[in-house]
Design a protein around this motif. Structure first.
Motif, PDB file in Angstrom:
ATOM      1  N   TYR A   1     -22.930 -80.952-121.512  1.00 11.19           N
ATOM      2  CA  TYR A   1     -22.103 -81.073-122.733  1.00 11.19           C
ATOM      3  C   TYR A   1     -22.370 -79.656-123.358  1.00 11.19           C
ATOM      4  O   TYR A   1     -23.506 -79.114-123.062  1.00 11.19           O
TER       5      TYR A   1
ATOM      6  N   GLN B   1     -23.229 -79.404-134.921  1.00 10.75           N
ATOM      7  CA  GLN B   1     -22.234 -80.609-134.162  1.00 10.75           C
ATOM      8  C   GLN B   1     -22.964 -81.460-133.288  1.00 10.75           C
ATOM      9  O   GLN B   1     -23.953 -81.079-132.916  1.00 10.75           O
ATOM     10  N   GLY B   2     -22.070 -82.491-132.960  1.00 16.07           N
ATOM     11  CA  GLY B   2     -22.633 -83.585-131.816  1.00 16.07           C
ATOM     12  C   GLY B   2     -22.294 -82.852-130.551  1.00 16.07           C
ATOM     13  O   GLY B   2     -21.513 -81.668-130.211  1.00 16.07           O
ATOM     14  N   PRO B   3     -23.118 -83.276-129.419  1.00 16.90           N
ATOM     15  CA  PRO B   3     -22.462 -82.852-128.139  1.00 16.90           C
ATOM     16  C   PRO B   3     -21.293 -83.059-127.650  1.00 16.90           C
ATOM     17  O   PRO B   3     -20.726 -84.120-128.113  1.00 16.90           O
TER      18      PRO B   3
ATOM     19  N   SER C   1     -22.429 -93.104-117.517  1.00 14.15           N
ATOM     20  CA  SER C   1     -23.346 -93.358-118.388  1.00 14.15           C
ATOM     21  C   SER C   1     -22.875 -94.680-119.289  1.00 14.15           C
ATOM     22  O   SER C   1     -23.529 -95.180-120.038  1.00 14.15           O
TER      23      SER C   1
ATOM     24  N   LEU D   1     -29.017 -91.770-120.979  1.00 11.44           N
ATOM     25  CA  LEU D   1     -28.524 -90.546-120.566  1.00 11.44           C
ATOM     26  C   LEU D   1     -30.007 -89.828-120.582  1.00 11.44           C
ATOM     27  O   LEU D   1     -30.703 -90.278-121.742  1.00 11.44           O
TER      28      LEU D   1
ATOM     29  N   PHE E   1     -31.725 -86.384-121.208  1.00 15.00           N
ATOM     30  CA  PHE E   1     -31.303 -84.948-121.492  1.00 15.00           C
ATOM     31  C   PHE E   1     -32.396 -84.134-121.199  1.00 15.00           C
ATOM     32  O   PHE E   1     -33.465 -84.306-121.547  1.00 15.00           O
TER      33      PHE E   1
ATOM     34  N   TYR F   1     -29.057 -91.741-130.471  1.00 13.05           N
ATOM     35  CA  TYR F   1     -29.937 -91.127-129.842  1.00 13.05           C
ATOM     36  C   TYR F   1     -30.633 -90.094-130.774  1.00 13.05           C
ATOM     37  O   TYR F   1     -29.832 -90.034-131.859  1.00 13.05           O
TER      38      TYR F   1
ATOM     39  N   GLN G   1     -32.584 -86.329-131.803  1.00 19.17           N
ATOM     40  CA  GLN G   1     -33.062 -84.869-131.335  1.00 19.17           C
ATOM     41  C   GLN G   1     -33.950 -84.464-132.422  1.00 19.17           C
ATOM     42  O   GLN G   1     -33.483 -84.174-133.666  1.00 19.17           O
TER      43      GLN G   1
ATOM     44  N   LEU H   1     -31.867 -84.686-126.326  1.00 24.13           N
ATOM     45  CA  LEU H   1     -31.821 -85.801-127.135  1.00 24.13           C
ATOM     46  C   LEU H   1     -32.640 -86.896-126.354  1.00 24.13           C
ATOM     47  O   LEU H   1     -32.615 -86.946-125.084  1.00 24.13           O
TER      48      LEU H   1
ATOM     49  N   PHE I   1     -27.781 -89.233-133.672  1.00 25.10           N
ATOM     50  CA  PHE I   1     -26.529 -89.315-133.270  1.00 25.10           C
ATOM     51  C   PHE I   1     -25.943 -90.570-132.598  1.00 25.10           C
ATOM     52  O   PHE I   1     -26.792 -91.132-131.577  1.00 25.10           O
TER      53      PHE I   1
ATOM     54  N   THR J   1     -19.970 -90.486-122.153  1.00 26.20           N
ATOM     55  CA  THR J   1     -20.277 -90.986-123.374  1.00 26.20           C
ATOM     56  C   THR J   1     -19.863 -89.922-124.345  1.00 26.20           C
ATOM     57  O   THR J   1     -20.066 -88.646-124.021  1.00 26.20           O
ATOM     58  N   ILE J   2     -19.224 -90.502-125.508  1.00 26.13           N
ATOM     59  CA  ILE J   2     -18.807 -89.674-126.496  1.00 26.13           C
ATOM     60  C   ILE J   2     -19.558 -89.662-127.713  1.00 26.13           C
ATOM     61  O   ILE J   2     -20.045 -90.780-128.326  1.00 26.13           O
ATOM     62  N   PHE J   3     -19.984 -88.643-128.324  1.00 20.51           N
ATOM     63  CA  PHE J   3     -21.117 -88.460-129.611  1.00 20.51           C
ATOM     64  C   PHE J   3     -20.465 -88.407-130.512  1.00 20.51           C
ATOM     65  O   PHE J   3     -19.414 -87.554-130.682  1.00 20.51           O
ATOM     66  N   GLY J   4     -21.036 -88.627-131.779  1.00 24.65           N
ATOM     67  CA  GLY J   4     -20.647 -88.408-133.334  1.00 24.65           C
ATOM     68  C   GLY J   4     -21.179 -86.967-133.527  1.00 24.65           C
ATOM     69  O   GLY J   4     -22.007 -86.365-132.822  1.00 24.65           O
ATOM     70  N   ALA J   5     -20.763 -86.598-134.827  1.00 27.63           N
ATOM     71  CA  ALA J   5     -21.300 -85.200-135.502  1.00 27.63           C
ATOM     72  C   ALA J   5     -22.780 -85.069-135.679  1.00 27.63           C
ATOM     73  O   ALA J   5     -23.210 -84.056-135.706  1.00 27.63           O
TER      74      ALA J   5
END
Lengths: 117, 114
Positions: A35, A41-43, A101, A106, A108, B36, B38, B44, B90, B102-106
């Motif tokens: 990523y 910002q997010g990943p 996933s 996940l 990291f 998640y 961080q 994360l 997140f 997996t798609i993450f938000g901002a």
């Protein structure tokens, strides 16, 4: 250690240089993801490996980005001819699931922070 | 295509107050949903996840989230904030329609005031 390990933690490159970022996933984890996380910002997904097979590279922003995982364990993300917009934290994550996933956690690494001058 | 929207890039609460971090998702098939956390200079780590079954899921450090299909939401809550909760949070989604990723938000940065 038992976690995901990334190196280098910090990398400063001059514009136009090539860089290589390494990820050592949790032993036995089949799935590996890269990523890109820009500041604030997010990943953002880059690419996914299942063992040594790169099943999804739809997130790689340009052909300057290349990833490999030749033996199904350690992975390297290579960026050629770096540009300032490549400055970001590059995160590696692994999962024990063969379905990537989906439904699973996940794990990291701490990331490699790339700064391109 | 999957997507995640986190409302509020920054949230500030007093110690002991309720924490509410909002997340809405878009998915064409039943989703898997995650939160998640961080901490600075760390990777994360998973707080909690929803896959199937009970829509109220509990996670680590006293956090919980409720999957509401009708509202396409997965908001994160904690009854009483602690200083150690200050971090970036997140929301994320994965589903079979989106492949294996997996798609993450901002992200939402949580500040906790003494």
């Amino acid at each position: 250690g038992a976690g995901v390990s990334q190196s280098p933690r910090y990398k400063v490159a001059k514009r136009g240089q090539d860089v290589a970022l390494r990820c050592d996933p949790i032993s036995g984890h089949v799935s590996l993801f890269w990523y890109q996380q820009a500041l604030g910002q997010g990943p953002e997904f880059l690419t996914y490996f299942q063992n040594e097979a790169q099943l999804d590279k739809s997130g790689l922003p340009s052909d300057r980005f290349f990833a490999e995982r030749p033996e199904g364990s350690v992975s390297t993300l290579k960026i050629q001819r770096t540009q300032q917009e490549d400055s970001a934290v590059y995160l590696c994550a692994s999962s024990s699931r063969t379905s990537g996933s989906l439904g699973g956690e996940l794990f990291f690494g701490e990331g490699s922070r790339l700064t391109v001058l | 295509a999957q997507s995640v929207t986190q409302l509020g890039s920054h949230v500030s609460v007093s110690e002991g107050a309720l924490v509410l971090l909002r997340c809405n998702y878009s998915s064409s098939v039943p989703p898997y949903l995650f939160w998640y956390v961080q901490y600075p200079n760390q990777g994360l780590q998973l707080l909690l996840k929803y896959t199937t079954g009970a829509t109220l899921v509990k996670g680590i450090n006293g956090f919980e989230a409720e999957f509401k299909k009708s509202e396409t939401s997965f908001h994160l809550t904690k009854p009483s904030a602690h200083m150690s909760d200050a971090a970036e949070y997140f929301c994320a989604v994965s589903d079979w329609g989106g492949g294996f990723k997996t798609i993450f938000g901002a992200g939402t940065r949580l500040f906790v005031k003494a």
